[in-house]
Design a protein around this motif. Structure first.
Motif, PDB file in Angstrom:
ATOM      1  N   LEU A  87      -6.267  -2.416  22.360  1.00  0.00           N
ATOM      2  CA  LEU A  87      -7.069  -1.171  22.175  1.00  0.00           C
ATOM      3  C   LEU A  87      -7.070  -0.239  21.228  1.00  0.00           C
ATOM      4  N   LEU A  88      -6.741  -0.820  19.860  1.00  0.00           N
ATOM      5  CA  LEU A  88      -6.506  -0.177  18.784  1.00  0.00           C
ATOM      6  C   LEU A  88      -7.637  -0.395  17.687  1.00  0.00           C
ATOM      7  N   ASP A  89      -7.906   0.560  16.742  1.00  0.00           N
ATOM      8  CA  ASP A  89      -8.927   0.569  15.871  1.00  0.00           C
ATOM      9  C   ASP A  89      -7.984   0.876  14.757  1.00  0.00           C
ATOM     10  N   VAL A  90      -7.877   0.111  13.403  1.00  0.00           N
ATOM     11  CA  VAL A  90      -7.089   0.167  12.336  1.00  0.00           C
ATOM     12  C   VAL A  90      -7.788  -0.390  10.928  1.00  0.00           C
ATOM     13  N   SER A  91      -7.317   0.091   9.996  1.00  0.00           N
ATOM     14  CA  SER A  91      -7.677  -0.181   8.693  1.00  0.00           C
ATOM     15  C   SER A  91      -7.070  -0.941   8.161  1.00  0.00           C
ATOM     16  N   ALA A 116       5.616  -1.757  -4.640  1.00  0.00           N
ATOM     17  CA  ALA A 116       6.519  -0.806  -5.454  1.00  0.00           C
ATOM     18  C   ALA A 116       7.792  -1.058  -4.960  1.00  0.00           C
ATOM     19  N   MET A 117       8.253  -0.935  -3.836  1.00  0.00           N
ATOM     20  CA  MET A 117       9.438  -0.964  -3.218  1.00  0.00           C
ATOM     21  C   MET A 117       9.898  -2.440  -3.001  1.00  0.00           C
ATOM     22  N   ASN A 118       9.057  -3.435  -2.752  1.00  0.00           N
ATOM     23  CA  ASN A 118       9.407  -4.920  -2.861  1.00  0.00           C
ATOM     24  C   ASN A 118      10.278  -4.915  -1.327  1.00  0.00           C
ATOM     25  N   GLU A 119       9.574  -4.334  -0.336  1.00  0.00           N
ATOM     26  CA  GLU A 119      10.186  -4.387   1.138  1.00  0.00           C
ATOM     27  C   GLU A 119       9.177  -3.716   2.232  1.00  0.00           C
ATOM     28  N   SER A 120       9.134  -3.852   3.391  1.00  0.00           N
ATOM     29  CA  SER A 120       8.352  -3.631   4.257  1.00  0.00           C
ATOM     30  C   SER A 120       8.753  -2.126   4.673  1.00  0.00           C
ATOM     31  N   THR A 121       7.616  -1.456   4.581  1.00  0.00           N
ATOM     32  CA  THR A 121       7.830  -0.058   4.943  1.00  0.00           C
ATOM     33  C   THR A 121       8.435   0.513   6.180  1.00  0.00           C
ATOM     34  N   ILE A 122       8.606  -0.169   7.010  1.00  0.00           N
ATOM     35  CA  ILE A 122       9.319  -0.071   8.257  1.00  0.00           C
ATOM     36  C   ILE A 122      10.818  -0.101   8.341  1.00  0.00           C
ATOM     37  N   ASN A 123      11.331  -0.697   7.177  1.00  0.00           N
ATOM     38  CA  ASN A 123      12.848  -0.688   6.610  1.00  0.00           C
ATOM     39  C   ASN A 123      13.139   0.510   5.653  1.00  0.00           C
ATOM     40  N   THR A 131       6.552   6.142   4.324  1.00  0.00           N
ATOM     41  CA  THR A 131       7.850   5.262   4.640  1.00  0.00           C
ATOM     42  C   THR A 131       8.016   4.965   6.085  1.00  0.00           C
ATOM     43  N   PHE A 132       6.894   4.709   6.637  1.00  0.00           N
ATOM     44  CA  PHE A 132       6.845   4.428   8.165  1.00  0.00           C
ATOM     45  C   PHE A 132       5.851   3.005   8.161  1.00  0.00           C
ATOM     46  N   GLY A 133       5.973   2.419   9.386  1.00  0.00           N
ATOM     47  CA  GLY A 133       5.665   0.982   9.401  1.00  0.00           C
ATOM     48  C   GLY A 133       4.265   0.674   9.401  1.00  0.00           C
ATOM     49  N   GLY A 134       4.018  -0.663   8.867  1.00  0.00           N
ATOM     50  CA  GLY A 134       2.435  -1.014   8.482  1.00  0.00           C
ATOM     51  C   GLY A 134       2.470  -1.725   7.319  1.00  0.00           C
ATOM     52  N   GLY A 135       3.234  -1.690   6.271  1.00  0.00           N
ATOM     53  CA  GLY A 135       3.092  -2.190   5.075  1.00  0.00           C
ATOM     54  C   GLY A 135       4.100  -3.524   4.942  1.00  0.00           C
ATOM     55  N   ILE A 136       3.637  -4.540   4.113  1.00  0.00           N
ATOM     56  CA  ILE A 136       4.511  -5.693   3.994  1.00  0.00           C
ATOM     57  C   ILE A 136       4.280  -6.306   2.780  1.00  0.00           C
ATOM     58  N   PRO A 164      -1.618   4.648  16.930  1.00  0.00           N
ATOM     59  CA  PRO A 164      -0.776   6.038  17.076  1.00  0.00           C
ATOM     60  C   PRO A 164       0.667   5.911  16.787  1.00  0.00           C
ATOM     61  N   ASP A 165       1.049   4.656  16.826  1.00  0.00           N
ATOM     62  CA  ASP A 165       2.393   4.437  16.496  1.00  0.00           C
ATOM     63  C   ASP A 165       2.578   3.454  15.410  1.00  0.00           C
ATOM     64  N   PRO A 166       3.378   3.902  14.335  1.00  0.00           N
ATOM     65  CA  PRO A 166       3.792   3.109  13.211  1.00  0.00           C
ATOM     66  C   PRO A 166       4.320   1.635  13.662  1.00  0.00           C
ATOM     67  N   LYS A 167       4.935   1.590  14.611  1.00  0.00           N
ATOM     68  CA  LYS A 167       5.545   0.362  14.976  1.00  0.00           C
ATOM     69  C   LYS A 167       4.348  -0.557  15.532  1.00  0.00           C
TER      70      LYS A 167
END
Length: 162
Positions: free
Chosen positions: A47-51, A87-94, A118-123, A141-144
């Motif tokens: 039940l999520l809608d994302v880009s 740019a950071m060569n790291e997952s954003t959640i980290n 700097t919140f989850g969703g980038g890998i 609703p939650d970056p996790k």
């Protein structure tokens, strides 16, 4: 340039991971689209809608898809998450914990003029241990949840190595 100069350059590039200096297209549009459709189905099941965004190794937008009811800010944030992963060569959640007051990257988002998030969703996307791009998912609703969908998407991209 003398022959020895070429061998020195070759050696430096090899030690630096010369594949990271090549501007190559590592992505197959059909493969990406297939993986996005699987991930969009999973998002809908949750039940999520994302880009969804993919950037190349230089941080340039390569692919974008927005589910019909994804919030407007998800367009920009999915791209920023993908860019940050490269740019950071790291997952954003980290990055989140490293950017808190008193931590080494405190105010990174401010210093980068908002290009870095700097919140989850980038890998980062790696093939044969070489950084070739980044992907970003935003709109939950939650970056996790964004991070979970990003991992799901990466798994379905079926690259040789992540």
């Amino acid at each position: 340039m003398e022959k020895n100069d070429h061998s020195l350059i070759d050696m430096v590039l090899k030690k630096a991971g010369d594949a990271s200096f090549k501007k190559e297209n590592y992505f197959d549009l059909n493969q990406i689209t297939s993986a996005v459709l699987k991930t969009a189905d999973e998002a809908a099941r949750r039940l999520l809608d994302v880009s969804f965004s993919i950037v190349d190794q230089a941080g340039n937008l390569y692919y974008f898809y927005r589910m019909p009811n994804a919030i407007l800010v998800s367009l920009t944030l999915s791209q920023k998450k993908a860019y940050t992963a490269v740019a950071m060569n790291e997952s954003t959640i980290n990055l989140y914990s490293k950017c808190q007051p008193g931590e080494p990257l405190f105010q990174l988002e401010t210093f980068s003029e908002g290009k870095i998030v700097t919140f989850g969703g980038g890998i980062p996307i790696r093939i044969n241990n070489c950084l070739v791009g980044g992907l970003g998912v935003s709109g939950a609703p939650d970056p996790k949840e964004d991070d979970s969908l990003a991992k799901y998407w990466l798994k379905h991209l079926e690259f040789e190595d992540h």
